[in-house]
Scaffold this active site. Structure first.
Site, PDB file in Angstrom:
ATOM      1  N   GLU A 138       0.997  -1.332  -0.478  1.00  0.00           N
ATOM      2  CA  GLU A 138      -0.337   0.003   0.115  1.00  0.00           C
ATOM      3  C   GLU A 138       0.579   1.148  -0.098  1.00  0.00           C
ATOM      4  OE1 GLU A 138      -2.343   2.471   3.380  1.00  0.00           O
ATOM      5  OE2 GLU A 138      -2.059   0.364   3.880  1.00  0.00           O
ATOM      6  N   ASP A 147       0.598   3.797  -3.244  1.00  0.00           N
ATOM      7  CA  ASP A 147       0.760   5.157  -3.308  1.00  0.00           C
ATOM      8  C   ASP A 147       1.117   6.169  -4.330  1.00  0.00           C
ATOM      9  OD1 ASP A 147      -1.141   7.126  -1.321  1.00  0.00           O
ATOM     10  OD2 ASP A 147       1.211   7.659  -1.138  1.00  0.00           O
ATOM     11  N   ASP A 189      -6.779   1.345   0.586  1.00  0.00           N
ATOM     12  CA  ASP A 189      -5.890   0.749   0.307  1.00  0.00           C
ATOM     13  C   ASP A 189      -5.206  -0.843  -0.287  1.00  0.00           C
ATOM     14  OD1 ASP A 189      -5.170   2.890   2.256  1.00  0.00           O
ATOM     15  OD2 ASP A 189      -6.385   1.546   4.281  1.00  0.00           O
ATOM     16  N   GLU A 223      -4.315   0.172  -3.413  1.00  0.00           N
ATOM     17  CA  GLU A 223      -3.835   0.789  -3.681  1.00  0.00           C
ATOM     18  C   GLU A 223      -2.471  -0.113  -3.571  1.00  0.00           C
ATOM     19  OE1 GLU A 223      -2.734   5.212  -2.250  1.00  0.00           O
ATOM     20  OE2 GLU A 223      -3.095   4.291  -0.743  1.00  0.00           O
TER      21      GLU A 223
END
EC number: 3.1.26.3
Length: 225
Positions: A43, A47, A116, A119
């Site tokens: 995650e 991002d 989450d 990502e």
């Protein structure tokens, strides 16, 4: 896994990466003895991958927008709600591995968990197939919608007028803010005011272009409110 890969439009060479992207921390904690990893590290990486791909897309497709506007649009595109909607569109929640508490508490449909995990999936694709594969996925599931919106808003002044008219007693005005350069290559600056407050500014090689650029900036600003 195969059905999820079809929805993603990507086949993993290393299936373990996809499996890790689907492991919520609650599930990993319940299986701590097996050395299982949660998707939190993926995650973290995802991002940044998402941020880069989105920034590059906005930079290339909006050559006239200033840095502040690009930053605001990127924030809207990569926010939790946006990622949640993407995850919902591919039914990502059905593939997640959750701990008993999260499972019973509705974790499969919780926005934060799905965002989450989305990502993490982006990161897994990046690690498996490189930035090109990750970029193609992000464009397909997220940025394509933004590009379609851009096409719809080619006449930004009309689109802005329609947006403003949704509320009564709104006064929209354009004014020239300046011009510079020689007569054969002038650059005009324009501002758009809503109820006497500047809500957008832009520039162009004609007054019409400047007003369109100002309307475009105002559209993005008002739609984020």
């Amino acid at each position: 896994m195969e059905s999820l890969e079809k929805k993603l439009g990507y086949t993993f060479q290393n299936q373990a990466l996809l499996a890790e992207a689907l492991n919520h921390s609650s599930y990993a904690n319940e299986h701590r003895g097996s050395g299982m990893s949660s998707n939190e590290r993926l995650e973290f990486l995802g991002d940044s991958v998402l941020g880069f791909v989105t920034a590059e897309f906005l930079f290339c497709t909006n050559p006239d927008l200033p840095e502040g506007d690009l930053t605001r649009i990127r924030a809207a595109l990569v926010c939790e709600q946006s990622l949640y909607e993407v995850a919902q569109s591919i039914d990502l929640g059905a593939y997640l591995k959750l701990g008993r508490g999260e499972e019973s508490g509705g974790g499969r449909t919780r926005a934060s968990i799905l965002a989450d995990a989305m990502e993490a999936v982006f990161a897994a694709v990046y690690l498996d197939g490189g930035i090109s594969a990750a970029s193609q996925l992000i464009h397909r599931v997220l940025l394509k919608r933004e590009q379609e919106e851009v096409e719809k808003r080619k006449d930004y002044k009309t689109a802005l007028q329609e947006l403003v008219q949704r509320k009564p007693d709104q006064v929209l005005l354009y004014r020239m803010a300046g011009e510079e350069g020689p007569d054969h290559d002038k650059t005009f600056s324009a501002e758009v005011l809503l109820n006497e407050q500047v809500v957008g500014s832009g520039s162009g090689h004609s007054k019409k272009e400047a007003e369109q650029a100002a309307a475009k900036a105002a559209l993005y600003a008002l739609e984020e409110q």
